[in-house]
Structures are given as structure tokens and as C-alpha cells.
Design a protein around this motif. Sequence first.
Motif, PDB file in Angstrom:
ATOM      1  N   GLY A 123       0.872  -1.067  -0.034  1.00 15.32           N
ATOM      2  CA  GLY A 123      -0.133   0.036  -0.046  1.00 15.32           C
ATOM      3  C   GLY A 123       0.712   1.237   0.096  1.00 15.32           C
ATOM      4  N   SER A 124       0.387   2.304  -0.681  1.00 15.85           N
ATOM      5  CA  SER A 124       0.903   3.652  -0.707  1.00 15.85           C
ATOM      6  C   SER A 124       0.753   4.397   0.756  1.00 15.85           C
ATOM      7  N   VAL A 125       1.462   5.370   1.079  1.00 21.97           N
ATOM      8  CA  VAL A 125       1.089   6.129   2.252  1.00 21.97           C
ATOM      9  C   VAL A 125      -0.145   6.457   2.339  1.00 21.97           C
ATOM     10  N   ASP A 126      -0.796   6.528   3.522  1.00 22.54           N
ATOM     11  CA  ASP A 126      -2.114   6.779   3.683  1.00 22.54           C
ATOM     12  C   ASP A 126      -2.162   8.568   3.759  1.00 22.54           C
ATOM     13  N   SER A 127      -2.559   9.159   2.657  1.00 23.41           N
ATOM     14  CA  SER A 127      -2.253  10.717   2.637  1.00 23.41           C
ATOM     15  C   SER A 127      -3.588  11.392   2.880  1.00 23.41           C
ATOM     16  N   SER A 128      -3.527  12.524   3.531  1.00 20.92           N
ATOM     17  CA  SER A 128      -4.826  12.997   4.052  1.00 20.92           C
ATOM     18  C   SER A 128      -4.829  14.687   3.739  1.00 20.92           C
ATOM     19  N   LEU A 129      -5.935  15.131   3.409  1.00 22.97           N
ATOM     20  CA  LEU A 129      -6.328  16.749   3.087  1.00 22.97           C
ATOM     21  C   LEU A 129      -7.536  17.117   3.966  1.00 22.97           C
ATOM     22  N   PHE A 130      -7.452  18.314   4.255  1.00 27.18           N
ATOM     23  CA  PHE A 130      -8.915  18.779   5.158  1.00 27.18           C
ATOM     24  C   PHE A 130      -9.582  19.661   4.298  1.00 27.18           C
ATOM     25  N   PHE A 131     -10.813  19.639   4.794  1.00 27.38           N
ATOM     26  CA  PHE A 131     -11.829  20.929   4.219  1.00 27.38           C
ATOM     27  C   PHE A 131     -12.680  21.064   5.346  1.00 27.38           C
ATOM     28  N   THR A 132     -13.431  21.896   5.130  1.00 28.69           N
ATOM     29  CA  THR A 132     -14.681  22.388   5.756  1.00 28.69           C
ATOM     30  C   THR A 132     -16.164  22.541   5.215  1.00 28.69           C
ATOM     31  N   ILE A 133     -16.911  22.153   5.951  1.00 30.70           N
ATOM     32  CA  ILE A 133     -18.452  22.007   5.541  1.00 30.70           C
ATOM     33  C   ILE A 133     -18.955  23.235   6.736  1.00 30.70           C
ATOM     34  N   LEU A 134     -19.795  24.061   5.909  1.00 32.43           N
ATOM     35  CA  LEU A 134     -20.320  25.231   6.584  1.00 32.43           C
ATOM     36  C   LEU A 134     -22.101  24.625   6.601  1.00 32.43           C
ATOM     37  N   GLN A 135     -22.594  25.374   7.688  1.00 35.30           N
ATOM     38  CA  GLN A 135     -24.136  25.189   7.740  1.00 35.30           C
ATOM     39  C   GLN A 135     -24.568  26.405   8.333  1.00 35.30           C
ATOM     40  N   GLU A 136     -24.621  27.562   7.194  1.00 40.05           N
ATOM     41  CA  GLU A 136     -25.217  28.727   7.836  1.00 40.05           C
ATOM     42  C   GLU A 136     -26.407  28.752   8.468  1.00 40.05           C
ATOM     43  N   GLY A 137     -26.356  29.602   9.564  1.00 40.95           N
ATOM     44  CA  GLY A 137     -27.606  29.539  10.273  1.00 40.95           C
ATOM     45  C   GLY A 137     -27.722  28.540  11.184  1.00 40.95           C
ATOM     46  N   VAL A 138     -27.120  27.281  11.424  1.00 39.75           N
ATOM     47  CA  VAL A 138     -27.093  26.376  12.287  1.00 39.75           C
ATOM     48  C   VAL A 138     -26.095  26.363  13.115  1.00 39.75           C
ATOM     49  N   GLN A 139     -24.847  26.828  12.777  1.00 40.18           N
ATOM     50  CA  GLN A 139     -23.605  26.590  13.422  1.00 40.18           C
ATOM     51  C   GLN A 139     -23.541  27.757  14.315  1.00 40.18           C
ATOM     52  N   PRO A 140     -22.551  27.486  15.421  1.00 40.83           N
ATOM     53  CA  PRO A 140     -22.215  28.698  16.474  1.00 40.83           C
ATOM     54  C   PRO A 140     -21.421  29.807  15.719  1.00 40.83           C
ATOM     55  N   THR A 141     -21.897  31.005  16.157  1.00 36.95           N
ATOM     56  CA  THR A 141     -21.236  32.590  15.748  1.00 36.95           C
ATOM     57  C   THR A 141     -20.181  33.084  16.546  1.00 36.95           C
ATOM     58  N   ILE A 142     -19.114  33.301  15.806  1.00 37.89           N
ATOM     59  CA  ILE A 142     -18.019  33.936  16.610  1.00 37.89           C
ATOM     60  C   ILE A 142     -17.881  35.225  16.218  1.00 37.89           C
ATOM     61  N   THR A 143     -18.115  36.261  17.028  1.00 39.76           N
ATOM     62  CA  THR A 143     -18.456  37.670  16.852  1.00 39.76           C
ATOM     63  C   THR A 143     -17.274  38.590  17.555  1.00 39.76           C
ATOM     64  N   ASN A 144     -16.645  39.402  16.699  1.00 33.30           N
ATOM     65  CA  ASN A 144     -15.736  40.349  17.036  1.00 33.30           C
ATOM     66  C   ASN A 144     -14.755  39.936  17.965  1.00 33.30           C
ATOM     67  N   PHE A 145     -14.183  38.591  17.737  1.00 32.12           N
ATOM     68  CA  PHE A 145     -12.977  38.040  18.278  1.00 32.12           C
ATOM     69  C   PHE A 145     -11.600  38.771  18.333  1.00 32.12           C
ATOM     70  N   GLN A 146     -11.047  39.263  19.530  1.00 31.74           N
ATOM     71  CA  GLN A 146      -9.674  39.967  19.216  1.00 31.74           C
ATOM     72  C   GLN A 146      -8.952  39.097  20.324  1.00 31.74           C
ATOM     73  N   THR A 147      -7.687  39.517  20.395  1.00 33.48           N
ATOM     74  CA  THR A 147      -6.482  39.102  21.069  1.00 33.48           C
ATOM     75  C   THR A 147      -5.903  40.460  21.624  1.00 33.48           C
ATOM     76  N   SER A 148      -5.174  40.220  22.632  1.00 35.84           N
ATOM     77  CA  SER A 148      -4.161  41.205  23.078  1.00 35.84           C
ATOM     78  C   SER A 148      -2.939  40.454  23.671  1.00 35.84           C
TER      79      SER A 148
END
Length: 249
Positions: A123-148
Amino acid sequence: MYISNVLQKAGFFFILLFSFGCTKVVEDLESPVLTGFSITQQPLSPGENLTVSVSATDNEEFGQVRVRIREAFSKSFGAWRVTRIEDISGATVNRNFAFAVPDSALAGYYEVSAQVSDNRGNGSVDSSLFFTILQEGVQPTITNFQTSPALGGDNSLNLNFNDTLTFSGTVSDTEGLSEVEIALQTATGSSVDNLNYALGDTIQLWEFEQFADTLIANYKQNQPSKLLIKATNSQGHLTRQVYPVNYTP
């Protein structure tokens, strides 16, 4: 007659030995090699197609190709999971696989992996890539995130040794929040520092400034290169944001 039968059997055995002696068993110890592995541009939403392209070569003869999709870095079985295995032949392969993102797919971060094998089971090396699935309106919302120290114009964080790192902004979800996580990671995804808050599925609004702990950047050997913010709601939908970190020890 007994002697004749013995001679006949001996002759037959000799023929078998001669046949086996003339048959060369090929020892294929060389594994196939993935020469190309890519996925369609993402993020994706339910109803859209994920196309996975796989190219590979082998010194002898291919046997199978496997493409697997599952939620990344999670033991959850509620997210979208699919495995496709197909027989292939020849010494080269170039194949596209199309997967329709179902409505039931949870919003979040997914891993797609590909592997090919030859007829000998190498077998070859088991290679991986990554992707994102969006579900607008039903997933959490992160607002005005900032750091110091503050994020730069390119949303990167310049962090120096012994800096005090604090956070502000909110996370909200009408169905209730299950978990909020703040993580500093290396470029390969290894954990440098981690803050995890289990919220019990009932809190609808969570404030970083009020509830998130302070991090002291006293990292020497394991140094951060990205800041990961994750929020999961009671239904399992995940929102994640990643910010590059420029760390000076």
C-alpha cells in the motif's frame, strides 16, 4: 502392477517438480506511490460536490484505491462519514471521485484520505487533506473576536516570550453551546497550550473576556505557529477559526 503404479506416481511427481522449478515467483516488495492528490476548493455546503482527484504509479499492477471521508480530529460518529473502495488495474491510475455533501452533514472540519494498493497487497502512504463544511444559520457564531496583543491587519498574531495573551469577543448559538476551545498549536498541529470549556448545551452566549483564562507565552521547545478557536453547539455543529502566530522566544 504395484511397481508400475509407483513409477507412474514418481514420474508425475517429477513432472510437478519440473513445472514448479520452471515457474518463477515474482516477489513484488515495492509499494505504489501517490503522484497526485487534490480536492475541490472549499469550504463546502450541503448540496455541493466534493471532488477528490487521485493519481498514482506502481512498478507492477494496481489492485485497489480507497478514498475515505470523516470528521477530523474527532471521535464523534454523528458527522458525515463515507468510504469508497474501487478495483483498479495497470501501472498508472488517474481517477476522480465525486461526493455530494448531504444535508445531514454537520458543520465542521473534515479529513479526506486516499490510499492505493497493488495486487500483492503493498500500500501507498495513507495521505490526508482537510476541508470545511459550513451550515449557515445552524452553527455557532463567533463575533468580534480579538486578542491582546492585538491581531495584525492580516489577522496574524505577533507573540513574544512571556507575553500575556488575553481574548475578547463572543460565541453564540440559539440551540445552546456545548464547548469552546482555545488552542495554540505548532505548524503540524501538535498542542502547545490548550483551554477547554465544557458548557453543558444550555448556554446561548459566551464571552471570551469574561470566561476565557489568560495564557502566558513562556514556550521554549514546543513553539506555537497558529491560534485555533473552536465552538461546538448542542447539535454537534462546529465553527472554527485559525490565526497564524509569529512567535519570538
